[in-house]
Design a protein around this motif. Structure first.
Motif, PDB file in Angstrom:
ATOM      1  N   ILE A   1       5.485  -6.009  -6.001  1.00  0.00           N
ATOM      2  CA  ILE A   1       5.280  -4.205  -6.169  1.00  0.00           C
ATOM      3  C   ILE A   1       6.335  -3.495  -5.555  1.00  0.00           C
ATOM      4  CG2 ILE A   1       3.789  -2.456  -5.879  1.00  0.00           C
ATOM      5  CD1 ILE A   1       1.405  -4.709  -6.418  1.00  0.00           C
ATOM      6  N   PHE A   2       6.654  -4.012  -4.189  1.00  0.00           N
ATOM      7  CA  PHE A   2       7.561  -3.291  -3.527  1.00  0.00           C
ATOM      8  C   PHE A   2       9.011  -3.432  -3.998  1.00  0.00           C
ATOM      9  CE2 PHE A   2      10.547  -3.019   0.077  1.00  0.00           C
ATOM     10  CZ  PHE A   2      10.353  -1.609   0.438  1.00  0.00           C
ATOM     11  N   ASP A   3       9.383  -4.639  -4.405  1.00  0.00           N
ATOM     12  CA  ASP A   3      10.469  -5.065  -4.951  1.00  0.00           C
ATOM     13  C   ASP A   3      10.823  -4.108  -6.140  1.00  0.00           C
ATOM     14  OD1 ASP A   3      11.371  -6.661  -2.706  1.00  0.00           O
ATOM     15  OD2 ASP A   3      10.788  -8.399  -4.151  1.00  0.00           O
ATOM     16  N   ALA A   4       9.796  -3.966  -6.989  1.00  0.00           N
ATOM     17  CA  ALA A   4       9.623  -3.157  -8.231  1.00  0.00           C
ATOM     18  C   ALA A   4       9.928  -1.587  -7.937  1.00  0.00           C
ATOM     19  CB  ALA A   4       8.494  -3.358  -9.168  1.00  0.00           C
TER      20      ALA A   4
ATOM     21  N   VAL B   1       6.195   1.562 -11.592  1.00  0.00           N
ATOM     22  CA  VAL B   1       6.122   0.377 -10.569  1.00  0.00           C
ATOM     23  C   VAL B   1       5.146  -0.605 -10.998  1.00  0.00           C
ATOM     24  CG1 VAL B   1       5.596  -0.179  -8.142  1.00  0.00           C
ATOM     25  CG2 VAL B   1       7.123   1.942  -8.788  1.00  0.00           C
ATOM     26  N   ALA B   2       4.082  -0.502 -11.192  1.00  0.00           N
ATOM     27  CA  ALA B   2       3.267  -1.585 -11.725  1.00  0.00           C
ATOM     28  C   ALA B   2       3.486  -2.345 -12.949  1.00  0.00           C
ATOM     29  CB  ALA B   2       1.779  -0.743 -11.961  1.00  0.00           C
ATOM     30  N   ALA B   3       4.176  -1.327 -14.049  1.00  0.00           N
ATOM     31  CA  ALA B   3       4.773  -2.115 -15.329  1.00  0.00           C
ATOM     32  C   ALA B   3       5.887  -2.943 -14.928  1.00  0.00           C
ATOM     33  CB  ALA B   3       5.183  -0.896 -16.200  1.00  0.00           C
ATOM     34  N   ARG B   4       6.703  -2.501 -14.105  1.00  0.00           N
ATOM     35  CA  ARG B   4       7.878  -3.353 -13.634  1.00  0.00           C
ATOM     36  C   ARG B   4       7.554  -4.512 -12.789  1.00  0.00           C
ATOM     37  NH1 ARG B   4      13.798  -1.789 -12.994  1.00  0.00           N
ATOM     38  NH2 ARG B   4      14.833  -3.639 -12.072  1.00  0.00           N
TER      39      ARG B   4
ATOM     40  N   GLY C   1       4.869  -5.990 -13.148  1.00  0.00           N
ATOM     41  CA  GLY C   1       3.933  -7.050 -13.981  1.00  0.00           C
ATOM     42  C   GLY C   1       2.529  -7.140 -13.584  1.00  0.00           C
ATOM     43  N   VAL C   2       2.095  -6.029 -12.791  1.00  0.00           N
ATOM     44  CA  VAL C   2       0.492  -5.812 -12.439  1.00  0.00           C
ATOM     45  C   VAL C   2      -0.068  -4.647 -13.135  1.00  0.00           C
ATOM     46  CG1 VAL C   2       1.104  -7.058 -10.352  1.00  0.00           C
ATOM     47  CG2 VAL C   2       1.162  -4.710 -10.466  1.00  0.00           C
ATOM     48  N   SER C   3      -1.551  -4.597 -12.947  1.00  0.00           N
ATOM     49  CA  SER C   3      -2.057  -3.437 -13.577  1.00  0.00           C
ATOM     50  C   SER C   3      -2.011  -2.287 -12.510  1.00  0.00           C
ATOM     51  CB  SER C   3      -3.526  -3.803 -13.685  1.00  0.00           C
ATOM     52  OG  SER C   3      -4.250  -4.117 -12.694  1.00  0.00           O
TER      53      SER C   3
ATOM     54  N   MET D   1      -4.289  -0.808 -11.059  1.00  0.00           N
ATOM     55  CA  MET D   1      -5.503  -1.099 -10.427  1.00  0.00           C
ATOM     56  C   MET D   1      -5.338  -2.217  -9.231  1.00  0.00           C
ATOM     57  SD  MET D   1      -7.447   1.420 -10.717  1.00  0.00           S
ATOM     58  CE  MET D   1      -8.868   0.955  -9.612  1.00  0.00           C
ATOM     59  N   ALA D   2      -4.405  -3.132  -9.798  1.00  0.00           N
ATOM     60  CA  ALA D   2      -4.086  -4.249  -9.019  1.00  0.00           C
ATOM     61  C   ALA D   2      -2.964  -3.750  -7.826  1.00  0.00           C
ATOM     62  CB  ALA D   2      -3.446  -5.335  -9.853  1.00  0.00           C
ATOM     63  N   MET D   3      -2.358  -2.786  -8.290  1.00  0.00           N
ATOM     64  CA  MET D   3      -1.412  -2.302  -7.455  1.00  0.00           C
ATOM     65  C   MET D   3      -2.022  -1.536  -6.372  1.00  0.00           C
ATOM     66  SD  MET D   3       1.925   0.203  -8.212  1.00  0.00           S
ATOM     67  CE  MET D   3       1.872   1.594  -7.097  1.00  0.00           C
ATOM     68  N   TYR D   4      -3.200  -1.005  -6.436  1.00  0.00           N
ATOM     69  CA  TYR D   4      -3.862  -0.173  -5.491  1.00  0.00           C
ATOM     70  C   TYR D   4      -4.428  -1.242  -4.545  1.00  0.00           C
ATOM     71  CZ  TYR D   4      -2.906   4.313  -7.622  1.00  0.00           C
ATOM     72  OH  TYR D   4      -2.540   5.112  -8.198  1.00  0.00           O
ATOM     73  N   ARG D   5      -4.528  -2.605  -4.953  1.00  0.00           N
ATOM     74  CA  ARG D   5      -5.215  -3.486  -3.842  1.00  0.00           C
ATOM     75  C   ARG D   5      -4.103  -3.578  -2.822  1.00  0.00           C
ATOM     76  NH1 ARG D   5      -7.117  -8.067  -7.851  1.00  0.00           N
ATOM     77  NH2 ARG D   5      -6.334  -6.369  -9.277  1.00  0.00           N
ATOM     78  N   HIS D   6      -2.918  -3.417  -3.018  1.00  0.00           N
ATOM     79  CA  HIS D   6      -1.732  -3.777  -2.101  1.00  0.00           C
ATOM     80  C   HIS D   6      -1.280  -2.488  -1.287  1.00  0.00           C
ATOM     81  CE1 HIS D   6      -2.002  -7.753  -3.479  1.00  0.00           C
ATOM     82  NE2 HIS D   6      -1.634  -7.342  -4.380  1.00  0.00           N
ATOM     83  N   PHE D   7      -1.339  -1.347  -1.989  1.00  0.00           N
ATOM     84  CA  PHE D   7      -0.858  -0.104  -1.592  1.00  0.00           C
ATOM     85  C   PHE D   7      -2.007   0.991  -2.050  1.00  0.00           C
ATOM     86  CE2 PHE D   7       2.929  -2.287  -2.158  1.00  0.00           C
ATOM     87  CZ  PHE D   7       3.582  -2.197  -1.159  1.00  0.00           C
TER      88      PHE D   7
END
Length: 186
Positions: free
Chosen positions: A6-9, A27-30, A32-34, A36-42
């Protein structure tokens, strides 16, 4: 692994599209995560902005730590030149470090006085060395550092807004004005 992806994207989007192109969905699309999945990390977009700002500041700190001049005035002039080069050769990382509206951005004067900005702390040490050598006057080091930083960032902002007739003119004026600013404290 996903946090790094996610950070690299986010950094890739920042590098290619600038601050304006940054969105959580993109960012999520790039990555390859949803979303909501992104919000688990940020936790939110602000957390991502803070991470990007920290990355930009770390890149700038690495540049400054590589300066090897022993003389404090020569070191300060090398920082001026390094700032110009960083702004021109890594514009999006520069923007992340200095222009990104990150909530955890360092604040003047408290964060600088407290040493929370490693680069400003290094600059203040060199300013104090030059003052001890009688080459700079009695202005507090934090005020000299802020004057230099403010002028440098302001001139870069003007260059980005195409306020100079050419890149050559900008580079010439940047160097001359920053040296004049530094010398005005002697």
């Amino acid at each position: 692994m996903s946090k790094d992806r996610i950070f690299d994207a986010a950094r890739a989007i920042l590098d290619h599209e600038g601050i304006e192109g940054l969105s959580v969905r993109k960012v999520a699309a790039r990555a390859g995560v949803s979303t909501m999945a992104m919000y688990r990390h940020f936790a939110d977009k602000d957390a991502l902005l803070n991470a990007l700002m920290d990355d930009g500041l770390a890149a700038w700190e690495k540049v400054v730590r590589a300066i090897r001049a022993e003389d404090p005035m020569e070191w300060l002039e090398a920082v001026i030149e390094a700032f110009l080069k960083f702004a021109l050769t890594q514009p999006h990382r520069f923007d992340a470090a200095f222009f990104l509206p990150a909530p955890e951005a360092r604040r003047y004067p408290d964060d600088f006085v407290a040493g929370r900005s490693p680069v400003i702390a290094m600059i203040m040490v060199r300013i104090d060395q030059a003052k001890a050598d009688g080459r700079l006057g009695g202005t507090p080091a934090v005020d000299v550092a802020l004057a230099l930083a403010g002028m440098a960032q302001g001139l870069v902002s003007m260059q980005r807004a195409k306020r100079f007739s050419s890149d050559k003119q900008f580079r010439t004026l940047f160097r001359a004005q920053l040296r004049h600013c530094l010398q005005s404290f002697s």
